[in-house]
Design a protein around this motif. Structure first.
Motif, PDB file in Angstrom:
ATOM      1  N   ARG A   1       0.023   7.278  -7.039  1.00 36.99           N
ATOM      2  CA  ARG A   1       1.090   7.212  -6.032  1.00 36.99           C
ATOM      3  C   ARG A   1       0.520   7.203  -4.615  1.00 36.99           C
ATOM      4  O   ARG A   1       1.220   6.929  -3.659  1.00 36.99           O
ATOM      5  CB  ARG A   1       2.068   8.358  -6.221  1.00 36.99           C
ATOM      6  CG  ARG A   1       1.569   9.680  -5.699  1.00 36.99           C
ATOM      7  CD  ARG A   1       2.544  10.790  -5.899  1.00 36.99           C
ATOM      8  NE  ARG A   1       1.819  11.993  -6.288  1.00 36.99           N
ATOM      9  CZ  ARG A   1       2.355  13.189  -6.344  1.00 36.99           C
ATOM     10  NH1 ARG A   1       3.622  13.339  -6.097  1.00 36.99           N
ATOM     11  NH2 ARG A   1       1.649  14.228  -6.707  1.00 36.99           N
ATOM     12  N   TRP A   2      -0.745   7.570  -4.456  1.00 36.51           N
ATOM     13  CA  TRP A   2      -1.326   7.651  -3.114  1.00 36.51           C
ATOM     14  C   TRP A   2      -2.190   6.445  -2.764  1.00 36.51           C
ATOM     15  O   TRP A   2      -2.125   5.939  -1.658  1.00 36.51           O
ATOM     16  CB  TRP A   2      -2.209   8.901  -2.979  1.00 36.51           C
ATOM     17  CG  TRP A   2      -1.490  10.183  -3.240  1.00 36.51           C
ATOM     18  CD1 TRP A   2      -1.699  11.056  -4.267  1.00 36.51           C
ATOM     19  CD2 TRP A   2      -0.416  10.742  -2.469  1.00 36.51           C
ATOM     20  NE1 TRP A   2      -0.837  12.113  -4.196  1.00 36.51           N
ATOM     21  CE2 TRP A   2      -0.032  11.952  -3.087  1.00 36.51           C
ATOM     22  CE3 TRP A   2       0.262  10.329  -1.312  1.00 36.51           C
ATOM     23  CZ2 TRP A   2       0.992  12.746  -2.593  1.00 36.51           C
ATOM     24  CZ3 TRP A   2       1.269  11.135  -0.819  1.00 36.51           C
ATOM     25  CH2 TRP A   2       1.623  12.319  -1.457  1.00 36.51           C
ATOM     26  N   VAL A   3      -3.013   5.986  -3.689  1.00 30.72           N
ATOM     27  CA  VAL A   3      -4.091   5.064  -3.329  1.00 30.72           C
ATOM     28  C   VAL A   3      -3.563   3.712  -2.836  1.00 30.72           C
ATOM     29  O   VAL A   3      -3.729   3.364  -1.657  1.00 30.72           O
ATOM     30  CB  VAL A   3      -5.073   4.892  -4.509  1.00 30.72           C
ATOM     31  CG1 VAL A   3      -6.178   3.920  -4.119  1.00 30.72           C
ATOM     32  CG2 VAL A   3      -5.669   6.238  -4.881  1.00 30.72           C
ATOM     33  N   LEU A   4      -2.913   2.976  -3.720  1.00 28.08           N
ATOM     34  CA  LEU A   4      -2.453   1.640  -3.320  1.00 28.08           C
ATOM     35  C   LEU A   4      -1.361   1.713  -2.240  1.00 28.08           C
ATOM     36  O   LEU A   4      -1.437   0.968  -1.243  1.00 28.08           O
ATOM     37  CB  LEU A   4      -1.977   0.878  -4.564  1.00 28.08           C
ATOM     38  CG  LEU A   4      -2.109  -0.641  -4.529  1.00 28.08           C
ATOM     39  CD1 LEU A   4      -3.501  -1.073  -4.104  1.00 28.08           C
ATOM     40  CD2 LEU A   4      -1.766  -1.213  -5.899  1.00 28.08           C
ATOM     41  N   PRO A   5      -0.369   2.619  -2.389  1.00 28.11           N
ATOM     42  CA  PRO A   5       0.623   2.736  -1.310  1.00 28.11           C
ATOM     43  C   PRO A   5      -0.037   3.087   0.020  1.00 28.11           C
ATOM     44  O   PRO A   5       0.325   2.536   1.068  1.00 28.11           O
ATOM     45  CB  PRO A   5       1.541   3.868  -1.780  1.00 28.11           C
ATOM     46  CG  PRO A   5       1.423   3.856  -3.260  1.00 28.11           C
ATOM     47  CD  PRO A   5      -0.004   3.473  -3.536  1.00 28.11           C
ATOM     48  N   GLY A   6      -1.035   3.986  -0.030  1.00 23.52           N
ATOM     49  CA  GLY A   6      -1.717   4.393   1.208  1.00 23.52           C
ATOM     50  C   GLY A   6      -2.412   3.217   1.862  1.00 23.52           C
ATOM     51  O   GLY A   6      -2.296   3.008   3.081  1.00 23.52           O
ATOM     52  N   ILE A   7      -3.117   2.436   1.055  1.00 22.68           N
ATOM     53  CA  ILE A   7      -3.856   1.278   1.595  1.00 22.68           C
ATOM     54  C   ILE A   7      -2.882   0.274   2.221  1.00 22.68           C
ATOM     55  O   ILE A   7      -3.067  -0.177   3.355  1.00 22.68           O
ATOM     56  CB  ILE A   7      -4.680   0.608   0.465  1.00 22.68           C
ATOM     57  CG1 ILE A   7      -5.830   1.527   0.045  1.00 22.68           C
ATOM     58  CG2 ILE A   7      -5.215  -0.743   0.909  1.00 22.68           C
ATOM     59  CD1 ILE A   7      -6.562   1.064  -1.214  1.00 22.68           C
ATOM     60  N   LEU A   8      -1.823  -0.064   1.480  1.00 24.80           N
ATOM     61  CA  LEU A   8      -0.894  -1.084   1.976  1.00 24.80           C
ATOM     62  C   LEU A   8      -0.139  -0.603   3.211  1.00 24.80           C
ATOM     63  O   LEU A   8       0.047  -1.357   4.166  1.00 24.80           O
ATOM     64  CB  LEU A   8       0.084  -1.494   0.869  1.00 24.80           C
ATOM     65  CG  LEU A   8      -0.537  -2.301  -0.289  1.00 24.80           C
ATOM     66  CD1 LEU A   8       0.522  -2.800  -1.249  1.00 24.80           C
ATOM     67  CD2 LEU A   8      -1.327  -3.505   0.224  1.00 24.80           C
ATOM     68  N   LEU A   9       0.260   0.664   3.201  1.00 24.27           N
ATOM     69  CA  LEU A   9       1.007   1.184   4.347  1.00 24.27           C
ATOM     70  C   LEU A   9       0.110   1.238   5.581  1.00 24.27           C
ATOM     71  O   LEU A   9       0.551   0.912   6.701  1.00 24.27           O
ATOM     72  CB  LEU A   9       1.535   2.587   4.012  1.00 24.27           C
ATOM     73  CG  LEU A   9       2.686   3.067   4.890  1.00 24.27           C
ATOM     74  CD1 LEU A   9       3.903   2.153   4.734  1.00 24.27           C
ATOM     75  CD2 LEU A   9       3.075   4.502   4.530  1.00 24.27           C
ATOM     76  N   PHE A  10      -1.142   1.594   5.366  1.00 24.40           N
ATOM     77  CA  PHE A  10      -2.084   1.648   6.488  1.00 24.40           C
ATOM     78  C   PHE A  10      -2.204   0.269   7.147  1.00 24.40           C
ATOM     79  O   PHE A  10      -2.109   0.136   8.368  1.00 24.40           O
ATOM     80  CB  PHE A  10      -3.456   2.126   5.980  1.00 24.40           C
ATOM     81  CG  PHE A  10      -4.520   2.121   7.039  1.00 24.40           C
ATOM     82  CD1 PHE A  10      -4.580   3.127   7.995  1.00 24.40           C
ATOM     83  CD2 PHE A  10      -5.471   1.108   7.094  1.00 24.40           C
ATOM     84  CE1 PHE A  10      -5.556   3.129   8.981  1.00 24.40           C
ATOM     85  CE2 PHE A  10      -6.451   1.097   8.071  1.00 24.40           C
ATOM     86  CZ  PHE A  10      -6.492   2.119   9.015  1.00 24.40           C
ATOM     87  N   PHE A  11      -2.371  -0.762   6.319  1.00 20.97           N
ATOM     88  CA  PHE A  11      -2.510  -2.110   6.875  1.00 20.97           C
ATOM     89  C   PHE A  11      -1.199  -2.612   7.468  1.00 20.97           C
ATOM     90  O   PHE A  11      -1.197  -3.331   8.479  1.00 20.97           O
ATOM     91  CB  PHE A  11      -3.019  -3.085   5.807  1.00 20.97           C
ATOM     92  CG  PHE A  11      -4.460  -2.833   5.454  1.00 20.97           C
ATOM     93  CD1 PHE A  11      -5.401  -2.616   6.453  1.00 20.97           C
ATOM     94  CD2 PHE A  11      -4.876  -2.810   4.127  1.00 20.97           C
ATOM     95  CE1 PHE A  11      -6.732  -2.381   6.142  1.00 20.97           C
ATOM     96  CE2 PHE A  11      -6.204  -2.570   3.806  1.00 20.97           C
ATOM     97  CZ  PHE A  11      -7.137  -2.357   4.809  1.00 20.97           C
ATOM     98  N   ALA A  12      -0.085  -2.228   6.850  1.00 17.44           N
ATOM     99  CA  ALA A  12       1.214  -2.667   7.370  1.00 17.44           C
ATOM    100  C   ALA A  12       1.456  -2.085   8.766  1.00 17.44           C
ATOM    101  O   ALA A  12       2.018  -2.744   9.635  1.00 17.44           O
ATOM    102  CB  ALA A  12       2.331  -2.235   6.414  1.00 17.44           C
ATOM    103  N   LEU A  13       1.006  -0.856   8.958  1.00 19.15           N
ATOM    104  CA  LEU A  13       1.233  -0.196  10.248  1.00 19.15           C
ATOM    105  C   LEU A  13       0.215  -0.631  11.300  1.00 19.15           C
ATOM    106  O   LEU A  13       0.561  -0.820  12.469  1.00 19.15           O
ATOM    107  CB  LEU A  13       1.153   1.332  10.077  1.00 19.15           C
ATOM    108  CG  LEU A  13       2.335   1.983   9.358  1.00 19.15           C
ATOM    109  CD1 LEU A  13       2.010   3.424   8.995  1.00 19.15           C
ATOM    110  CD2 LEU A  13       3.596   1.933  10.213  1.00 19.15           C
ATOM    111  N   THR A  14      -1.035  -0.800  10.884  1.00 21.95           N
ATOM    112  CA  THR A  14      -2.085  -1.071  11.871  1.00 21.95           C
ATOM    113  C   THR A  14      -2.286  -2.569  12.157  1.00 21.95           C
ATOM    114  O   THR A  14      -2.756  -2.913  13.243  1.00 21.95           O
ATOM    115  CB  THR A  14      -3.433  -0.484  11.425  1.00 21.95           C
ATOM    116  OG1 THR A  14      -3.779  -1.064  10.152  1.00 21.95           O
ATOM    117  CG2 THR A  14      -3.372   1.026  11.287  1.00 21.95           C
ATOM    118  N   GLY A  15      -1.926  -3.430  11.184  1.00 21.99           N
ATOM    119  CA  GLY A  15      -2.158  -4.876  11.345  1.00 21.99           C
ATOM    120  C   GLY A  15      -1.527  -5.425  12.621  1.00 21.99           C
ATOM    121  O   GLY A  15      -2.229  -6.004  13.480  1.00 21.99           O
ATOM    122  N   PRO A  16      -0.217  -5.234  12.795  1.00 17.16           N
ATOM    123  CA  PRO A  16       0.428  -5.775  14.008  1.00 17.16           C
ATOM    124  C   PRO A  16      -0.125  -5.143  15.285  1.00 17.16           C
ATOM    125  O   PRO A  16      -0.282  -5.831  16.301  1.00 17.16           O
ATOM    126  CB  PRO A  16       1.905  -5.395  13.811  1.00 17.16           C
ATOM    127  CG  PRO A  16       2.068  -5.231  12.341  1.00 17.16           C
ATOM    128  CD  PRO A  16       0.768  -4.666  11.854  1.00 17.16           C
TER     129      PRO A  16
END
Lengths: 253, 310
Positions: free
Chosen positions: A21-36
């Motif tokens: 519940r942490w690994v993949l959601p954490g990775i994707l959320l991190f990129f979703a927030l920091t990418g823009p």
């Protein structure tokens, strides 16, 4: 509830109650927030670090398309590797730990065991990608003032097809190779192969090898024709899972 | 004669060049408590893997509850309860959650499942344990393993070394539970612990190096082999009598006890029973007792599988 839905519920609970519940959601959320954010402030960041070394180099003002491109680039690299590594043991981990033996000596067929695992985890990746794309969209809209959705959603959905293909591939490799690390290595080998194959235009246009290229083009707002790679990937995903189920039926546990 | 719960015919399983099972013919009557006895590495776990369909025979066949395990699939599995030698659980689940999952996989639900889970948690002495299975001791896992194998009230219960991780009390409780299933459920359990078999089994098969060396009801087995031992106790001249007996062709071994009595392993009990009293009379000594001693299952086992190997 039959054995299939009971096992699917177990698989979903396992995602929600373990490290998954942490690994993949954490990775994707991190990129979703920091990418823009990264896309928006790239000129300032470059200027802060490079200063006068940039000289007269004129960095174009970033647009929402740069934020989308950043999202797809992160998916195509880091998220791809994460998927391959995380799902290296999607089947073999249960075989090694002995849980598969307890489940498969009950009225659950081996085919159902494999198909449910692939389907539930593909659904999990789908939900994560939709949420990640929504977050990227929202942050982009806040930072850039406007964020037309077509380029972002079309590119994300094309990458989602690639992610589903990876889950199916790893399901097959995890049936064939008992070690999670071994299966992940083979999965990375597959990724390298299709990356090389995508250089050849006919393959990029008509086979799964073109998915990432097509997703990148869509995110950049460029014309793309992803239908053949999408259809081919979906067919290949089904084929991978069917072969995995057949092999698993014959496997000694 | 009752139907067979398990019937194997010329069952063979090879791994590379090693024959784990070699032409095993086995019949386990329905309703019996059947002990599958053998030293470590004899092929017991392989046998259970074939019976449960986890592995496929190299040749020969396995019929479980009258059906071919390879083709019957879920229909057979619905009537089985299985405890592997080292049961693997989802570490993040509690014992209750695992039992609920196991029951639901058998199609149980509602009040029936609640009731079954509650009684099995009590049986496994895990009612008040709320921690995830990952933190369980080996004994706790073994007890949970037995409980999950019973969740569907199976027609055939297959247990691989069920007592191996249990403390003496846990072992006694499990054996009592197995004995209580007699007549209702066929219990087939593998073990290398002779006492367990002697205590609860109706019948036993002894496996050695992939072959069944004997299969019989336990009483019959002990009678057959017990008849090959004669216990003799005399008032005096025990040494002379032992030497005299040792010279006879029907006496294969004479063992002396410190208290003066002797145990004679014989090839022909009838001849021994005639000649020993005559020898006692010739030595002018008194016969305290002479009877056909019963071999313990341990002695039978050691004799059949070759004690010198250990």
């Amino acid at each position: 509830m039959n054995g299939l839905t009971v096992f699917a519920r177990k698989e979903a609970q396992e995602i929600l109650r373990t490290w998954r519940r942490w690994v993949l959601p954490g990775i994707l959320l991190f990129f979703a927030l920091t990418g823009p954010v990264l896309a928006k402030y790239t000129p300032q960041i470059l200027e802060a670090f490079a200063g006068s070394q940039l000289g007269d180099l004129n960095i174009p003002t970033p647009t929402y398309l740069d934020a989308y491109a950043q999202w797809i680039k992160n998916l195509a690299q880091i998220a791809t590797f994460a998927l391959i590594i995380i799902y290296g043991g999607i089947v073999s981990a249960e075989v090694r730990s002995g849980t598969a033996v307890l489940v498969l000596t009950k009225p659950v067929s081996r085919s159902a065991f494999v198909v449910v695992k692939a389907a539930v985890n593909a659904a999990f990746v789908t939900v994560l990608l939709l949420v990640g794309t929504l977050v990227t969209w929202a942050v982009t809209a806040i930072l850039f003032g406007s964020a037309p959705g077509a380029a972002l959603w079309s590119s994300s959905l094309v990458w989602l097809v690639f992610a589903v293909l990876l889950v199916a591939l790893m399901t097959l490799l995890s049936v064939m190779i008992g070690s999670a690390a071994g299966a992940a290595g083979a999965g990375l080998g597959f990724y390298v192969l299709i990356s090389i194959a995508s250089i050849w235009k006919p393959l990029a246009s008509y086979s799964p090898a073109g998915l990432v290229t097509q997703a990148t083009a869509l995110a950049a707002g460029e014309p793309a024709a992803p239908w053949w790679p999408v259809a081919g990937s979906l067919a290949l995903s089904v084929a991978f899972v069917v072969i995995a189920a057949r092999l698993f039926r014959r496997k000694e546990l | 004669m009752s139907a067979a719960a398990i019937q194997t015919t010329a069952l063979t399983k090879t791994y590379g060049t090693k024959r784990a099972l070699d032409g095993v013919d086995l019949t386990v009557p329905e309703g019996s408590v059947f002990g599958f006895l053998g030293p470590n590495g004899a092929g017991k776990t392989t046998m259970l893997r074939l019976i449960t369909g986890l592995a496929r025979p190299t040749s020969g066949s396995v019929q479980v509850l009258g059906r071919d395990v390879a083709t019957a699939g879920n229909a057979v599995r619905a009537e089985l309860g299985f405890l592997p030698d080292v049961p693997g659980f989802y570490d993040w689940m509690t014992a209750e959650e695992f039992l609920r999952l196991a029951g639901a996989l058998f199609g149980l639900g509602g009040a029936r499942l609640d009731e079954r889970v509650a009684s099995l948690l009590e049986l496994a002495d895990l009612t008040d344990v709320r921690t995830p299975v990952g933190g369980f001791s080996r004994g706790m896992k073994q007890r949970l393993g037995v409980a999950q194998a019973l969740v569907n009230a199976p027609r055939l219960l297959l247990l691989d070394e069920p007592t191996s991780a249990l403390d003496p009390m846990g072992r006694k409780d499990l054996l009592d539970m197995i004995a209580s299933l007699r007549g209702r459920t066929t219990v087939f359990f593998s073990t290398h612990i002779l006492g367990d078999v002697e205590r609860v089994c109706d019948a036993v098969a002894i496996l050695d190096q992939g072959r069944v060396v004997v299969q019989a009801p336990i009483d019959e087995l002990k009678t057959t082999y017990g008849a090959r031992k004669v216990l003799v106790d005399v008032t005096e001249q025990a040494d002379a009598l032992a030497a005299e007996i040792g010279r006879r062709p029907w006496a294969s071994a004479v063992e002396r006890d410190p208290n003066g009595s002797m145990s004679v392993t014989v090839t022909d009990v009838a001849v021994a029973q005639h000649e020993i009293p005559a020898m006692v009379a010739a030595l002018h000594t008194g016969l305290v007792r002479m009877d056909a001693g019963e071999m313990s299952l341990e002695e039978v086992f050691v004799e059949l599988v070759g004690g010198e190997r250990r």
